[in-house]
Design a protein around this motif. Structure first.
Motif, short mmCIF file in Angstrom:
data_model
loop_
_atom_site.label_atom_id
_atom_site.label_comp_id
_atom_site.label_asym_id
_atom_site.label_seq_id
_atom_site.Cartn_x
_atom_site.Cartn_y
_atom_site.Cartn_z
N LYS A 95 29.10 10.21 32.23
CA LYS A 95 27.70 10.37 33.07
C LYS A 95 27.70 11.81 34.02
O LYS A 95 26.80 12.53 33.61
CB LYS A 95 27.33 9.22 34.01
N ILE A 96 28.84 12.18 34.45
CA ILE A 96 29.20 13.19 35.34
C ILE A 96 29.20 14.57 34.29
O ILE A 96 28.63 15.36 34.48
CB ILE A 96 30.17 13.21 36.18
N LEU A 97 29.91 14.14 33.22
CA LEU A 97 29.92 15.37 32.31
C LEU A 97 28.84 15.76 31.26
O LEU A 97 28.78 16.68 30.69
CB LEU A 97 31.20 15.33 31.30
N GLN A 98 27.91 14.73 31.24
CA GLN A 98 26.63 14.76 30.26
C GLN A 98 25.96 15.95 30.44
O GLN A 98 25.51 16.63 29.38
CB GLN A 98 25.85 13.61 30.42
N PRO A 99 25.82 16.52 31.69
CA PRO A 99 24.85 17.71 31.69
C PRO A 99 25.53 19.02 31.50
O PRO A 99 25.21 20.04 31.02
CB PRO A 99 24.47 17.86 33.19
N ILE A 100 27.07 19.06 31.32
CA ILE A 100 27.58 20.10 30.93
C ILE A 100 27.79 20.58 29.59
O ILE A 100 28.04 19.83 28.91
CB ILE A 100 29.23 19.89 31.50
N GLN A 101 27.41 21.54 29.28
CA GLN A 101 27.33 22.07 27.90
C GLN A 101 28.33 23.14 27.71
O GLN A 101 28.78 23.88 28.55
CB GLN A 101 25.84 22.62 27.51
N PRO A 102 28.81 23.47 26.57
CA PRO A 102 29.65 24.53 26.14
C PRO A 102 29.01 25.83 26.46
O PRO A 102 27.57 26.09 26.19
CB PRO A 102 29.73 24.51 24.81
N VAL A 103 29.61 26.84 27.15
CA VAL A 103 29.00 27.92 27.45
C VAL A 103 28.98 28.99 26.25
O VAL A 103 30.30 28.77 25.26
CB VAL A 103 29.90 28.77 28.68
N LYS A 104 28.45 30.02 26.04
CA LYS A 104 28.41 30.80 25.09
C LYS A 104 29.66 31.50 24.94
O LYS A 104 30.30 32.18 26.15
CB LYS A 104 27.50 31.99 25.23
N GLY A 105 30.53 31.51 23.77
CA GLY A 105 31.78 32.32 23.56
C GLY A 105 32.86 31.35 24.00
O GLY A 105 34.19 31.66 23.90
N ASN A 106 32.75 30.39 24.79
CA ASN A 106 33.82 29.46 25.11
C ASN A 106 33.38 27.63 25.18
O ASN A 106 32.66 27.31 25.97
CB ASN A 106 34.41 29.53 26.59
N ASN A 107 34.12 27.00 23.81
CA ASN A 107 33.57 25.59 24.03
C ASN A 107 34.93 24.90 24.29
O ASN A 107 34.95 23.97 23.54
CB ASN A 107 32.95 25.45 22.85
N HIS A 108 35.96 25.62 24.92
CA HIS A 108 37.19 24.67 24.71
C HIS A 108 37.42 24.05 25.84
O HIS A 108 37.17 24.18 27.10
CB HIS A 108 38.39 25.90 24.96
N ILE A 109 37.83 22.83 25.83
CA ILE A 109 38.34 21.87 26.93
C ILE A 109 40.06 21.72 26.69
O ILE A 109 40.54 21.51 25.59
CB ILE A 109 37.56 20.68 26.77
N ALA A 110 40.51 21.70 27.89
CA ALA A 110 42.13 21.17 28.01
C ALA A 110 41.94 19.68 28.41
O ALA A 110 41.33 19.46 29.63
CB ALA A 110 42.62 21.97 28.94
N ASN A 111 42.46 18.80 27.77
CA ASN A 111 42.72 17.25 27.97
C ASN A 111 44.13 17.24 28.45
O ASN A 111 45.06 16.98 27.72
CB ASN A 111 42.26 16.32 27.14
N LEU A 112 44.34 17.57 29.84
CA LEU A 112 45.92 17.43 30.26
C LEU A 112 46.30 16.15 30.50
O LEU A 112 45.58 15.39 31.30
CB LEU A 112 45.89 18.33 31.65
N GLY A 113 47.32 15.90 30.03
CA GLY A 113 48.04 14.57 30.20
C GLY A 113 47.16 13.56 29.24
O GLY A 113 46.96 12.28 29.48
N SER A 114 47.08 14.05 28.09
CA SER A 114 46.04 13.21 27.00
C SER A 114 46.69 12.01 26.74
O SER A 114 45.85 11.01 26.01
CB SER A 114 45.76 14.21 25.89
N SER A 115 48.00 12.15 26.40
CA SER A 115 48.78 10.83 25.87
C SER A 115 48.49 10.99 24.19
O SER A 115 48.00 12.16 23.77
CB SER A 115 48.26 9.41 26.39
N THR A 116 48.50 9.72 23.71
CA THR A 116 48.57 9.92 21.98
C THR A 116 47.11 9.44 21.57
O THR A 116 46.61 8.96 22.40
CB THR A 116 49.86 9.01 21.54
N LEU A 117 47.07 9.91 20.05
CA LEU A 117 45.93 9.50 19.68
C LEU A 117 45.69 7.95 19.73
O LEU A 117 44.64 7.55 19.96
CB LEU A 117 45.82 10.00 18.16
#
Length: 206
Positions: A11-33
Motif C-alpha cells: 500500500k505504501i509503495l503503490q504511489p511510488i513510480q520509477p523516476v526518469k532514468g532510474n528504475n533500480h531498486i535495491a532489495n537488501l537482505g533479500s534472502s533466496t528466490l
C-alpha cells in the motif's frame, strides 16, 4: 516477514513510480528466490510482483550467494556505499537492522546507495522476541527511532506505522515441561499483547 507487513508495504509503495532514468531498486537482505516465493510467498505477491509490474528493476542483494541473489553484499561493509553510491531510486530494507552488528554503518550505507529524491522503505520489529539470524542485537525501534539513524536534513518522512500482527497462527501453542508455559504466546494474544513491527518510508533529500 508477516503477511500483514507485506500488505502494508504494498500500500505504501503503490504511489511510488520509477523516476526518469532510474528504475533500480535495491532489495537488501533479500534472502533466496525460494524464500521469497515459497517460504514467504506474500513477499513476492504483495511487494516484488507489483513493483515489477510498474516497471521497476529489482536487484536482490544478500550476504551469501544463492539462487535469486543478484549481488552479494554486506550492508555493514564500508565499501558498499561507495560501490553503489546514489545508484538506487528505491532501497528496501525489511527486518534486517535487528540482525546486524553495526547499525550505524548499515544506516550510512542505506543512505549512500539511495539516490537524491529516492526513497528508503525500512521495517524493524518493535515488539517481538529475540530471534538469532545469526545474531539479534535487540534493536526494537519506533519509526521515529529508525528515522533518527540518519543525519538531520538528509531524509523526510513520507509514511510510517507500527503494524500490529493479528493473525493467530503466529501465536503458536508449543510443547513445554512447565504447565501452561507452552500456551504463553496464545494467552498473550488473547490479552492483546501482539507482535508489532515498525515501518517507515523516507524520502532522501541529501
Amino acid at each position: 516477514m508477516f503477511p500483514e507487513v507485506a500488505i502494508w508495504i504494498e500500500k505504501i509503495l503503490q504511489p511510488i513510480q520509477p523516476v526518469k532514468g532510474n528504475n533500480h531498486i535495491a532489495n537488501l537482505g533479500s534472502s533466496t528466490l525460494s524464500f521469497r516465493t515459497q517460504v514467504q510467498p506474500h513477499i513476492q505477491q504483495h511487494i516484488l510482483a507489483p513493483l515489477e509490474q510498474r516497471g521497476w528493476k529489482i536487484y536482490h542483494m544478500d550476504d551469501k550467494m544463492d539462487e535469486g541473489v543478484d549481488v552479494v553484499a554486506d550492508i555493514t561493509d564500508r565499501t558498499l556505499g561507495a560501490s553503489f553510491k546514489n545508484h538506487f531510486a528505491l532501497t528496501i530494507c525489511t527486518n534486517m537492522l535487528e540482525h546486524v552488528e553495526y547499525i550505524d554503518m548499515a544506516a550510512a550505507n542505506l543512505l549512500s546507495v539511495t539516490a537524491p529524491n529516492g526513497y528508503m522503505l525500512i521495517t524493524v520489529p518493535y515488539k517481538y522476541k529475540i530471534h538469532h539470524d545469526p545474531i539479534d542485537n535487540g534493536f526494537r525501534p519506533t519509526p521515529a527511532q529508525i528515522m533518527a539513524l540518519f543525519p538531520a536534513g538528509t531524509v523526510r518522512q513520507m509514511a510510517s506505522s507500527i503494524i500490529s500482527i493479528s493473525d493467530k497462527k503466529y501465536y503458536r501453542v508449543k510443547q513445554s515441561a512447565i504447565p501452561f508455559w507452552g500456551y504463553r504466546d496464545r494467552i498473550l494474544y488473547y490479552l492483546g499483547k501482539r507482535h508489532k513491527v515498525s515501518g517507515i518510508l523516507l524520502k532522501v533529500i541529501k
